[in-house]
Scaffold this active site. Sequence first.
Site, PDB file in Angstrom:
ATOM      1  N   ASP A  46       4.676   8.749  38.119  1.00 58.64           N
ATOM      2  CA  ASP A  46       3.782   7.905  37.111  1.00 58.64           C
ATOM      3  C   ASP A  46       4.485   6.493  37.705  1.00 58.64           C
ATOM      4  OD1 ASP A  46       2.226   8.431  34.180  1.00 58.64           O
ATOM      5  OD2 ASP A  46       2.787   6.607  34.668  1.00 58.64           O
ATOM      6  N   TYR A 165     -15.576   1.549  36.082  1.00 62.13           N
ATOM      7  CA  TYR A 165     -15.188   2.877  35.643  1.00 62.13           C
ATOM      8  C   TYR A 165     -15.994   3.962  36.147  1.00 62.13           C
ATOM      9  CZ  TYR A 165     -12.639   6.327  32.978  1.00 62.13           C
ATOM     10  OH  TYR A 165     -11.981   7.744  32.519  1.00 62.13           O
ATOM     11  N   LYS A 169     -15.558   6.900  39.035  1.00 59.35           N
ATOM     12  CA  LYS A 169     -15.383   8.188  38.645  1.00 59.35           C
ATOM     13  C   LYS A 169     -16.648   8.933  39.253  1.00 59.35           C
ATOM     14  CE  LYS A 169     -11.924   8.149  35.852  1.00 59.35           C
ATOM     15  NZ  LYS A 169     -10.599   8.866  36.371  1.00 59.35           N
ATOM     16  N   ILE A 198     -11.092  11.609  25.209  1.00 56.61           N
ATOM     17  CA  ILE A 198     -10.015  12.342  25.156  1.00 56.61           C
ATOM     18  C   ILE A 198      -9.070  11.274  24.225  1.00 56.61           C
ATOM     19  CG2 ILE A 198      -8.069  13.732  25.824  1.00 56.61           C
ATOM     20  CD1 ILE A 198     -11.066  14.908  26.533  1.00 56.61           C
TER      21      ILE A 198
HETATM   22  P1  NDP Z   1      -3.207   7.331  29.989  1.00 58.81           P
HETATM   23  O1  NDP Z   1      -2.944   6.228  29.705  1.00 58.81           O
HETATM   24  O2  NDP Z   1      -2.599   8.312  28.504  1.00 58.81           O
HETATM   25  O3  NDP Z   1      -2.307   8.203  31.093  1.00 58.81           O
HETATM   26  C1  NDP Z   1      -2.549   7.462  32.395  1.00 58.81           C
HETATM   27  C2  NDP Z   1      -1.190   7.301  33.138  1.00 58.81           C
HETATM   28  O4  NDP Z   1      -1.425   7.039  34.460  1.00 58.81           O
HETATM   29  C3  NDP Z   1      -0.423   6.444  32.497  1.00 58.81           C
HETATM   30  O5  NDP Z   1       1.030   7.107  32.280  1.00 58.81           O
HETATM   31  C4  NDP Z   1      -0.493   5.235  33.327  1.00 58.81           C
HETATM   32  O6  NDP Z   1       0.586   4.319  33.277  1.00 58.81           O
HETATM   33  C5  NDP Z   1      -0.677   5.959  34.627  1.00 58.81           C
HETATM   34  N1  NDP Z   1      -1.100   4.995  35.593  1.00 58.81           N
HETATM   35  C6  NDP Z   1      -2.121   4.011  35.522  1.00 58.81           C
HETATM   36  N2  NDP Z   1      -2.162   3.145  36.389  1.00 58.81           N
HETATM   37  C7  NDP Z   1      -1.306   3.762  37.373  1.00 58.81           C
HETATM   38  C8  NDP Z   1      -1.039   3.748  38.838  1.00 58.81           C
HETATM   39  N3  NDP Z   1      -1.565   2.692  39.625  1.00 58.81           N
HETATM   40  N4  NDP Z   1      -0.037   4.535  39.639  1.00 58.81           N
HETATM   41  C9  NDP Z   1       0.474   5.582  38.938  1.00 58.81           C
HETATM   42  N5  NDP Z   1      -0.004   5.776  37.632  1.00 58.81           N
HETATM   43  C10 NDP Z   1      -0.685   5.095  36.946  1.00 58.81           C
HETATM   44  O7  NDP Z   1      -4.836   7.916  30.204  1.00 58.81           O
HETATM   45  P2  NDP Z   1      -5.467   9.442  30.124  1.00 58.81           P
HETATM   46  O8  NDP Z   1      -4.553  10.452  30.234  1.00 58.81           O
HETATM   47  O9  NDP Z   1      -6.447   9.272  28.959  1.00 58.81           O
HETATM   48  O10 NDP Z   1      -6.183   9.365  31.428  1.00 58.81           O
HETATM   49  C11 NDP Z   1      -5.904  10.327  32.423  1.00 58.81           C
HETATM   50  C12 NDP Z   1      -6.880  10.306  33.476  1.00 58.81           C
HETATM   51  O11 NDP Z   1      -7.978  10.747  32.609  1.00 58.81           O
HETATM   52  C13 NDP Z   1      -7.519   8.987  33.912  1.00 58.81           C
HETATM   53  O12 NDP Z   1      -8.186   9.027  35.141  1.00 58.81           O
HETATM   54  C14 NDP Z   1      -8.785   8.815  32.943  1.00 58.81           C
HETATM   55  O13 NDP Z   1      -9.729   7.780  33.701  1.00 58.81           O
HETATM   56  C15 NDP Z   1      -9.388  10.270  32.944  1.00 58.81           C
HETATM   57  N6  NDP Z   1     -10.183  10.306  31.721  1.00 58.81           N
HETATM   58  C16 NDP Z   1      -9.745   9.912  30.586  1.00 58.81           C
HETATM   59  C17 NDP Z   1     -10.406  10.232  29.355  1.00 58.81           C
HETATM   60  C18 NDP Z   1     -10.198   9.658  28.050  1.00 58.81           C
HETATM   61  O14 NDP Z   1     -11.152   9.566  26.981  1.00 58.81           O
HETATM   62  N7  NDP Z   1      -8.876   9.494  27.850  1.00 58.81           N
HETATM   63  C19 NDP Z   1     -12.074  10.593  29.363  1.00 58.81           C
HETATM   64  C20 NDP Z   1     -12.363  10.908  30.764  1.00 58.81           C
HETATM   65  C21 NDP Z   1     -11.419  11.001  31.900  1.00 58.81           C
HETATM   66  P3  NDP Z   1       0.479   3.079  32.224  1.00 58.81           P
HETATM   67  O15 NDP Z   1       0.679   3.709  31.025  1.00 58.81           O
HETATM   68  O16 NDP Z   1       1.721   2.299  32.586  1.00 58.81           O
HETATM   69  O17 NDP Z   1      -0.737   2.519  32.396  1.00 58.81           O
END
Ligand code: NDP
Length: 258
Positions: A46, A165, A169, A198
Amino acid sequence: MSTPLPTAYEAEFAGKVALVTGGASGIGLALSRRLAASGASVVVADYHADSARKAADELRATGAQATAVALDVTDPASVEAGVRSAVDTFGALHLAVNNAGIGGPSQPTGAYGVEDWDRVVATNLSGVFYSMRYELPALLEAGGGAIVNISSILGTNGFAGSPAYVAAKHGVVGLTKTAALEYADRHIRINAVGPGFIDTPLLRDTDGPARDHLISLHPAGRLGMSEEVAELAAFLLSDRASFIHGSYHLVDGGYSAS
Ligand code: NDP
């Protein structure tokens, strides 16, 4: 969601090493927990070292093997080092979930910030490419494995105000299919998952009417839970999905059905 894991799945990933990008929050954290609960050694990769370490500590406290890697998916050198660190720590890499992603601002295409576009595409699309670029040689070295790329329902639908986005995607789906074709005969399966909206920290700034609107898009009448996405991804990573290559699976509360 605290449903206990069916006993049949408790050791499903025993002996496997799994790397989860964005593994310290939301969907990625649910996946890290799900894979660890099924016996995988988990590399929580992360952006922030502290949150990755905290997640890995939590997994180890359950008796699982886990380690933390600070990694920025927009930086190929950082991804390469993270994959190398996973292999150095656990001896191999068999499974990967390319999940790290960001939302970006809401603006129509004609007003969308160019820097915002670059940042969202760098994270949500190039980050998946960089991850597979360095994971795939490691999986080949291990004799095979499986990758799940986290796309979105917006990997197939448009969404006003989110051009970067949505484009990223959609790109993840195409990239997944192409890589799957390239590696299908080398014991590597690559698939994509498309979650509906989500309830994770990604939606932290979405409340009130905006949140109600998102909920209304799902015939199920609610947002999804990270664990529901993790369950589908875990299936796709497992040998139970042994003939599933290059496909894009929705977990969206019926969003796409109408
Ligand atoms: P979260 O923000 O809860 O988790 C994403 C994690 O990725 C965070 O810990 C974030 O760190 C980390 N992150 C962001 N940028 C980077 C980077 N450059 N390098 C490494 N880590 C990084 O998001 P979600 O769990 O909701 O999302 C996870 C995935 O699911 C994403 O790809 C999102 O697009 C996809 N998704 C989410 C949906 C939703 O409604 N939540 C719906 C559909 C898809 P930090 O917190 O520091 O940014």
